[in-house]
Motif scaffolding. Structure first.
Motif, PDB file in Angstrom:
ATOM      1  N   GLY A 138    -121.193 -17.018 -92.425  1.00 53.68           N
ATOM      2  CA  GLY A 138    -120.298 -17.891 -91.692  1.00 53.68           C
ATOM      3  C   GLY A 138    -119.956 -19.141 -92.471  1.00 53.68           C
ATOM      4  O   GLY A 138    -120.477 -19.406 -93.558  1.00 53.68           O
ATOM      5  N   PHE A 139    -119.065 -19.938 -91.903  1.00 56.60           N
ATOM      6  CA  PHE A 139    -118.683 -21.217 -92.505  1.00 56.60           C
ATOM      7  C   PHE A 139    -117.985 -22.052 -91.442  1.00 56.60           C
ATOM      8  O   PHE A 139    -117.641 -21.566 -90.354  1.00 56.60           O
ATOM      9  N   ALA A 140    -117.783 -23.308 -91.748  1.00 56.59           N
ATOM     10  CA  ALA A 140    -116.965 -24.188 -90.911  1.00 56.59           C
ATOM     11  C   ALA A 140    -115.978 -24.889 -91.830  1.00 56.59           C
ATOM     12  O   ALA A 140    -116.373 -25.493 -92.837  1.00 56.59           O
ATOM     13  N   LEU A 141    -114.702 -24.783 -91.494  1.00 54.07           N
ATOM     14  CA  LEU A 141    -113.632 -25.370 -92.289  1.00 54.07           C
ATOM     15  C   LEU A 141    -113.024 -26.550 -91.549  1.00 54.07           C
ATOM     16  O   LEU A 141    -112.560 -26.405 -90.411  1.00 54.07           O
ATOM     17  N   ALA A 142    -113.031 -27.709 -92.191  1.00 54.25           N
ATOM     18  CA  ALA A 142    -112.365 -28.906 -91.669  1.00 54.25           C
ATOM     19  C   ALA A 142    -111.249 -29.297 -92.619  1.00 54.25           C
ATOM     20  O   ALA A 142    -111.318 -29.027 -93.824  1.00 54.25           O
ATOM     21  N   THR A 143    -110.214 -29.936 -92.076  1.00 56.64           N
ATOM     22  CA  THR A 143    -109.064 -30.327 -92.897  1.00 56.64           C
ATOM     23  C   THR A 143    -108.876 -31.838 -92.746  1.00 56.64           C
ATOM     24  O   THR A 143    -108.386 -32.314 -91.718  1.00 56.64           O
ATOM     25  N   LEU A 144    -109.247 -32.568 -93.765  1.00 61.15           N
ATOM     26  CA  LEU A 144    -109.367 -34.027 -93.689  1.00 61.15           C
ATOM     27  C   LEU A 144    -108.008 -34.723 -93.744  1.00 61.15           C
ATOM     28  O   LEU A 144    -107.170 -34.410 -94.595  1.00 61.15           O
ATOM     29  N   ASN A 145    -107.802 -35.691 -92.850  1.00 63.97           N
ATOM     30  CA  ASN A 145    -106.630 -36.550 -92.892  1.00 63.97           C
ATOM     31  C   ASN A 145    -107.025 -37.966 -92.475  1.00 63.97           C
ATOM     32  O   ASN A 145    -108.193 -38.224 -92.155  1.00 63.97           O
ATOM     33  N   LEU A 146    -106.067 -38.878 -92.464  1.00 63.73           N
ATOM     34  CA  LEU A 146    -106.385 -40.263 -92.132  1.00 63.73           C
ATOM     35  C   LEU A 146    -106.870 -40.406 -90.693  1.00 63.73           C
ATOM     36  O   LEU A 146    -107.744 -41.232 -90.406  1.00 63.73           O
ATOM     37  N   ASP A 147    -106.296 -39.621 -89.786  1.00 62.97           N
ATOM     38  CA  ASP A 147    -106.741 -39.689 -88.391  1.00 62.97           C
ATOM     39  C   ASP A 147    -108.215 -39.314 -88.284  1.00 62.97           C
ATOM     40  O   ASP A 147    -108.968 -39.934 -87.522  1.00 62.97           O
ATOM     41  N   HIS A 148    -108.651 -38.332 -89.054  1.00 63.31           N
ATOM     42  CA  HIS A 148    -110.066 -37.980 -89.062  1.00 63.31           C
ATOM     43  C   HIS A 148    -110.907 -39.140 -89.582  1.00 63.31           C
ATOM     44  O   HIS A 148    -111.971 -39.445 -89.030  1.00 63.31           O
ATOM     45  N   LEU A 149    -110.443 -39.797 -90.641  1.00 57.66           N
ATOM     46  CA  LEU A 149    -111.204 -40.919 -91.191  1.00 57.66           C
ATOM     47  C   LEU A 149    -111.330 -42.055 -90.182  1.00 57.66           C
ATOM     48  O   LEU A 149    -112.381 -42.701 -90.088  1.00 57.66           O
ATOM     49  N   VAL A 150    -110.265 -42.306 -89.410  1.00 61.32           N
ATOM     50  CA  VAL A 150    -110.338 -43.317 -88.353  1.00 61.32           C
ATOM     51  C   VAL A 150    -111.383 -42.920 -87.323  1.00 61.32           C
ATOM     52  O   VAL A 150    -112.243 -43.720 -86.940  1.00 61.32           O
ATOM     53  N   LYS A 151    -111.330 -41.667 -86.875  1.00 61.59           N
ATOM     54  CA  LYS A 151    -112.268 -41.200 -85.850  1.00 61.59           C
ATOM     55  C   LYS A 151    -113.692 -41.123 -86.385  1.00 61.59           C
ATOM     56  O   LYS A 151    -114.659 -41.363 -85.644  1.00 61.59           O
TER      57      LYS A 151
END
Length: 254
Positions: A33-46
């Protein structure tokens, strides 16, 4: 490329589309298995605001750049990466699953959207096997009993690739929990990806994406919901770019 949120380092580990498809292909072939996240500025804020979100992000094996500012910062740091948005990843990863005979689950959105997304995937990803569609109710808690029940259903269905379209941070929190409760499943957080596939949400025009102003098109399309979010993103951008420059000079001096 490394980013920092409340003292925690977040690293883009998948530099381009080819690397993403190769790593997902390998994981599925090995039944890992794996977990894939896609980083953006909104993620950095949160991530700055939520310790639970930071903990969930730390459990992700694969992280791509989902936003041009992330790509720009990486270039400034001397570590170029490509734009790999989660919303664009659904069909390519679905085709990987279809080629390997890997069953797929869809979690998020509404029953109508999931039905349309399933039909679109069956049309565009030949031989895909969508074995489960779950639309969690309003107020769904990915870290509570309801989240555990969803993950148990995914595991019991035989799916080994699960697209989660709940929006951040809920989708990443569910994926992180899935790494422990359904370790044989690959979880990909795709935001509005299922809505785009289903046609229930309109994607920014190609010209807007080519000019790197998809965010502006979206803000103007729904200013009441998105204006505040993008304002917070713009506020942290100068600091992220400055840190990228610092990383570049540290690398040269090493």
């Amino acid at each position: 490329m490394d980013f920092t949120a409340a003292g925690q380092t977040v690293r883009v580990t998948v530099p381009n589309w080819a690397a993403l498809e190769a790593r997902v292909t390998e994981r599925l072939a090995q039944r890992r298995g794996f977990a894939l996240a896609t980083l953006n500025l909104d993620h950095l804020v949160k991530l700055r605001q939520s310790a639970a979100f930071r903990q969930a992000y730390a459990a992700h094996d694969l992280v791509t750049a989902d936003g041009n500012p992330i790509v720009w910062a990486a270039r400034l740091a001397g570590r170029p990466i490509a734009l790999v948005p989660g919303s664009d990843a659904v069909l390519p990863l679905a085709r990987v699953a279809a080629r390997q005979g890997v069953p797929v689950a869809l979690v998020g959105a509404t029953p109508e959207t999931l039905a349309a997304a399933k039909a679109a995937l069956e049309r565009d990803a030949r031989d895909i096997d969508v074995v489960l569609c779950i639309a969690p109710p309003m107020g769904f808690d990915p870290e509570g009993p309801a989240g555990d029940e969803v993950l148990q259903q995914v595991a019991a269905s035989g799916a080994r690739l699960c697209f989660i379209a709940l929006g951040a941070p809920r989708q990443e929190m569910l994926a992180a929990r899935g790494r422990f409760l359904a370790p044989q499943v690959g979880f990909a957080s795709v935001g509005a990806g299922l809505d785009f596939i289903a046609g229930t949400q309109r994607r920014a025009p190609v010209w807007a994406r080519r000019l790197s102003i998809e965010w502006l098109w979206r803000a103007l399309s729904d200013p009441r919901r998105l204006a505040g979010r993008y304002a917070r993103c713009v506020a942290i951008l100068p600091g992220q770019l400055a840190m990228a420059v610092v990383q570049r000079f540290r690398t040269r001096g090493a």
